[in-house]
Write a protein that holds these residues in place. Structure first.
Motif, PDB file in Angstrom:
ATOM      1  N   ILE A 154      15.103  -0.185   1.869  1.00  0.00           N
ATOM      2  CA  ILE A 154      13.825  -0.202   2.582  1.00  0.00           C
ATOM      3  C   ILE A 154      14.003   0.638   3.849  1.00  0.00           C
ATOM      4  N   ILE A 155      13.187   1.681   3.987  1.00  0.00           N
ATOM      5  CA  ILE A 155      13.344   2.594   5.121  1.00  0.00           C
ATOM      6  C   ILE A 155      12.347   2.328   6.232  1.00  0.00           C
ATOM      7  N   THR A 156      11.537   1.312   6.098  1.00  0.00           N
ATOM      8  CA  THR A 156      10.539   1.003   7.123  1.00  0.00           C
ATOM      9  C   THR A 156      11.229   0.710   8.451  1.00  0.00           C
ATOM     10  N   GLU A 157      10.817   1.440   9.483  1.00  0.00           N
ATOM     11  CA  GLU A 157      11.336   1.199  10.823  1.00  0.00           C
ATOM     12  C   GLU A 157      10.432   0.195  11.518  1.00  0.00           C
ATOM     13  N   ILE A 158      11.035  -0.757  12.191  1.00  0.00           N
ATOM     14  CA  ILE A 158      10.289  -1.748  12.961  1.00  0.00           C
ATOM     15  C   ILE A 158      10.561  -1.429  14.420  1.00  0.00           C
ATOM     16  N   THR A 159       9.513  -1.023  15.130  1.00  0.00           N
ATOM     17  CA  THR A 159       9.682  -0.492  16.475  1.00  0.00           C
ATOM     18  C   THR A 159       8.510  -0.921  17.358  1.00  0.00           C
ATOM     19  N   PRO A 160       8.715  -0.990  18.672  1.00  0.00           N
ATOM     20  CA  PRO A 160       7.607  -1.350  19.558  1.00  0.00           C
ATOM     21  C   PRO A 160       6.486  -0.309  19.504  1.00  0.00           C
ATOM     22  N   VAL A 161       5.270  -0.749  19.755  1.00  0.00           N
ATOM     23  CA  VAL A 161       4.141   0.177  19.863  1.00  0.00           C
ATOM     24  C   VAL A 161       4.432   1.111  21.025  1.00  0.00           C
ATOM     25  N   TRP A 162       4.176   2.384  20.851  1.00  0.00           N
ATOM     26  CA  TRP A 162       4.456   3.348  21.901  1.00  0.00           C
ATOM     27  C   TRP A 162       3.398   4.430  21.944  1.00  0.00           C
ATOM     28  N   GLU A 163       3.530   5.331  22.897  1.00  0.00           N
ATOM     29  CA  GLU A 163       2.487   6.288  23.223  1.00  0.00           C
ATOM     30  C   GLU A 163       2.345   7.444  22.243  1.00  0.00           C
ATOM     31  N   HIS A 164       3.251   7.618  21.312  1.00  0.00           N
ATOM     32  CA  HIS A 164       3.238   8.804  20.464  1.00  0.00           C
ATOM     33  C   HIS A 164       2.255   8.702  19.302  1.00  0.00           C
ATOM     34  N   ILE A 165       1.309   7.797  19.415  1.00  0.00           N
ATOM     35  CA  ILE A 165       0.283   7.641  18.401  1.00  0.00           C
ATOM     36  C   ILE A 165      -0.998   8.281  18.933  1.00  0.00           C
ATOM     37  N   SER A 166      -1.634   9.121  18.135  1.00  0.00           N
ATOM     38  CA  SER A 166      -2.894   9.726  18.570  1.00  0.00           C
ATOM     39  C   SER A 166      -4.011   9.356  17.608  1.00  0.00           C
ATOM     40  N   LEU A 226       0.786  -1.230   0.000  1.00  0.00           N
ATOM     41  CA  LEU A 226       0.000   0.000   0.000  1.00  0.00           C
ATOM     42  C   LEU A 226       0.821   1.286   0.000  1.00  0.00           C
ATOM     43  N   HIS A 227       2.140   1.176   0.036  1.00  0.00           N
ATOM     44  CA  HIS A 227       2.970   2.382   0.016  1.00  0.00           C
ATOM     45  C   HIS A 227       4.359   2.035  -0.512  1.00  0.00           C
ATOM     46  N   ASP A 228       5.143   3.057  -0.781  1.00  0.00           N
ATOM     47  CA  ASP A 228       6.515   2.873  -1.245  1.00  0.00           C
ATOM     48  C   ASP A 228       7.434   2.895  -0.028  1.00  0.00           C
ATOM     49  N   PRO A 229       7.990   1.734   0.367  1.00  0.00           N
ATOM     50  CA  PRO A 229       8.815   1.679   1.577  1.00  0.00           C
ATOM     51  C   PRO A 229      10.297   1.971   1.332  1.00  0.00           C
ATOM     52  N   THR A 230      10.622   2.550   0.172  1.00  0.00           N
ATOM     53  CA  THR A 230      12.026   2.769  -0.173  1.00  0.00           C
ATOM     54  C   THR A 230      12.429   4.226  -0.028  1.00  0.00           C
ATOM     55  N   ALA A 231      13.726   4.438   0.137  1.00  0.00           N
ATOM     56  CA  ALA A 231      14.290   5.784   0.186  1.00  0.00           C
ATOM     57  C   ALA A 231      14.790   6.133  -1.207  1.00  0.00           C
ATOM     58  N   ARG A 232      14.338   7.238  -1.697  1.00  0.00           N
ATOM     59  CA  ARG A 232      14.842   7.738  -2.971  1.00  0.00           C
ATOM     60  C   ARG A 232      15.545   9.059  -2.696  1.00  0.00           C
ATOM     61  N   GLU A 233      16.454   9.413  -3.548  1.00  0.00           N
ATOM     62  CA  GLU A 233      17.228  10.634  -3.360  1.00  0.00           C
ATOM     63  C   GLU A 233      16.313  11.824  -3.100  1.00  0.00           C
ATOM     64  N   GLY A 234      16.584  12.545  -2.033  1.00  0.00           N
ATOM     65  CA  GLY A 234      15.805  13.725  -1.695  1.00  0.00           C
ATOM     66  C   GLY A 234      14.502  13.431  -0.964  1.00  0.00           C
TER      67      GLY A 234
END
Length: 117
Positions: free
Chosen positions: A104-116, A61-69
């Motif tokens: 691939i720039i997708t970060e895999i991280t624990p669920v945390w409180e900074h989601i609203s 559903l999205h582009d998980p890659t880093a492209r220049e800029g």
């Protein structure tokens, strides 16, 4: 029911999770605090849809890659809540890394409180 949480910026289609899959019982959408990253929280029945399938759909559903800029414009997150989820997410990210030419720039991280929501 189990919970899956994903986030991405730049053309991320949250609605596909709402209408596109059997076994999804509840979906909440929101944003990562102080950012333009869209978040989707999915409550799903693992007997009808697997976490693996949801991770694959997320990457579709999205582009998980880093492209220049675009490194900081195009952000992507998988928020895990247990060992199974982090294992599946890392495995899928590694598979894609071998297929795609861009990082691939997708970060895999624990669920945390900074989601609203």
């Amino acid at each position: 029911m189990e919970r899956a949480v994903f986030g991405a910026s730049e053309f991320f289609s949250q609605k596909a999770f709402i209408t596109g899959n059997r076994g999804i019982e509840k979906v909440r959408t929101g944003y990562l605090k102080d950012s333009n990253v869209k978040i989707v929280e999915i409550w799903f029945n693992p007997w009808k849809v697997s976490y693996d399938e949801l991770v694959e759909l997320f990457f579709d559903l999205h582009d998980p890659t880093a492209r220049e800029g675009q490194l900081y414009k195009n952000q992507s997150f998988i928020f895990f809540s247990d060992l199974h989820q982090v294992t599946v997410a890392k495995q899928k990210k590694n598979e894609l890394q071998h297929i795609l030419n861009n990082e691939i720039i997708t970060e895999i991280t624990p669920v945390w409180e900074h989601i609203s929501f």
